[in-house]
Design a protein around this motif. Structure first.
Motif, short mmCIF file in Angstrom:
data_model
loop_
_atom_site.label_atom_id
_atom_site.label_comp_id
_atom_site.label_asym_id
_atom_site.label_seq_id
_atom_site.Cartn_x
_atom_site.Cartn_y
_atom_site.Cartn_z
N ALA A 1 38.63 39.11 39.66
CA ALA A 1 38.45 40.51 40.11
C ALA A 1 39.79 41.24 40.08
O ALA A 1 40.80 40.75 40.57
CB ALA A 1 37.86 40.53 41.51
N GLY A 2 39.77 42.41 39.45
CA GLY A 2 40.97 43.23 39.35
C GLY A 2 41.79 42.99 38.10
O GLY A 2 42.64 43.80 37.73
N LEU B 1 39.39 48.27 31.28
CA LEU B 1 38.24 47.45 31.68
C LEU B 1 38.71 46.28 32.53
O LEU B 1 39.53 45.49 32.08
CB LEU B 1 37.48 46.93 30.45
CG LEU B 1 36.75 47.97 29.63
CD1 LEU B 1 36.12 47.32 28.40
CD2 LEU B 1 35.69 48.66 30.46
N ARG B 2 38.21 46.18 33.73
CA ARG B 2 38.64 45.13 34.66
C ARG B 2 37.44 44.35 35.17
O ARG B 2 36.33 44.87 35.23
CB ARG B 2 39.37 45.76 35.83
CG ARG B 2 40.51 46.64 35.41
CD ARG B 2 41.74 46.37 36.21
NE ARG B 2 42.87 47.09 35.66
CZ ARG B 2 43.88 46.50 35.05
NH1 ARG B 2 43.88 45.21 34.88
NH2 ARG B 2 44.89 47.20 34.58
N HIS B 3 37.70 43.11 35.54
CA HIS B 3 36.68 42.31 36.20
C HIS B 3 36.45 42.91 37.59
O HIS B 3 37.40 43.29 38.26
CB HIS B 3 37.15 40.85 36.34
CG HIS B 3 37.25 40.12 35.04
ND1 HIS B 3 36.16 39.56 34.44
CD2 HIS B 3 38.30 39.88 34.23
CE1 HIS B 3 36.54 38.99 33.30
NE2 HIS B 3 37.84 39.17 33.16
N HIS B 4 35.21 43.02 38.00
CA HIS B 4 34.90 43.63 39.29
C HIS B 4 34.47 42.62 40.34
O HIS B 4 34.26 42.99 41.49
CB HIS B 4 33.81 44.71 39.12
CG HIS B 4 34.37 45.97 38.56
ND1 HIS B 4 34.42 47.13 39.28
CD2 HIS B 4 34.95 46.26 37.37
CE1 HIS B 4 34.99 48.08 38.56
NE2 HIS B 4 35.32 47.56 37.39
N SER B 5 34.31 41.35 39.94
CA SER B 5 33.93 40.34 40.92
C SER B 5 34.42 38.98 40.44
O SER B 5 34.90 38.83 39.32
CB SER B 5 32.41 40.31 41.11
OG SER B 5 31.78 40.00 39.89
#
Length: 107
Positions: free
Chosen positions: A56-57, A48-52
């Motif tokens: 982000a990433g 699970l990663r931050h998308h924004s």
């Protein structure tokens, strides 16, 4: 599908009921279960990663991943079995996640 890519089928209703982050968590849980892999919330953070935003990433924290899992469980898309540390002590909490499709009522 022509590529030999690992995948898992998800109910369309999950995409309608869950937020994008919750859906990604549900997909990871379903994939792990389909492959017979025991999954913990700590291990879930790797997928699970931050998308924004500024992060982000980057992977989510265990606390954030735990909150997402709690939300998916509250939406009744997974059943979570919690247990104490690996040796049953008070160490790091390990959680076994089991996806459980919710039956769709027929009209």
């Amino acid at each position: 599908m022509t590529r030999p890519e690992a995948f898992v089928w998800l109910p369309v209703a999950a995409a309608e009921d869950l937020t994008p982050r919750q859906l990604r968590a549900f997909a990871l849980i379903a994939f792990a279960q389909a492959r017979g892999i025991g999954l913990t919330e700590a291990e879930l953070t790797a997928g699970l990663r931050h998308h924004s935003g500024k992060k982000a990433g980057q992977a989510l924290s265990v606390t954030a991943a735990s909150a997402v899992v709690d939300e998916v469980e509250a939406a009744r898309w997974v059943t979570v079995q919690r247990r104490a540390g690996e040796r049953g002590g008070t160490g790091t909490s390990r959680t076994t996640l089991l996806s459980r499709p919710v039956p769709i009522p027929r009209e």
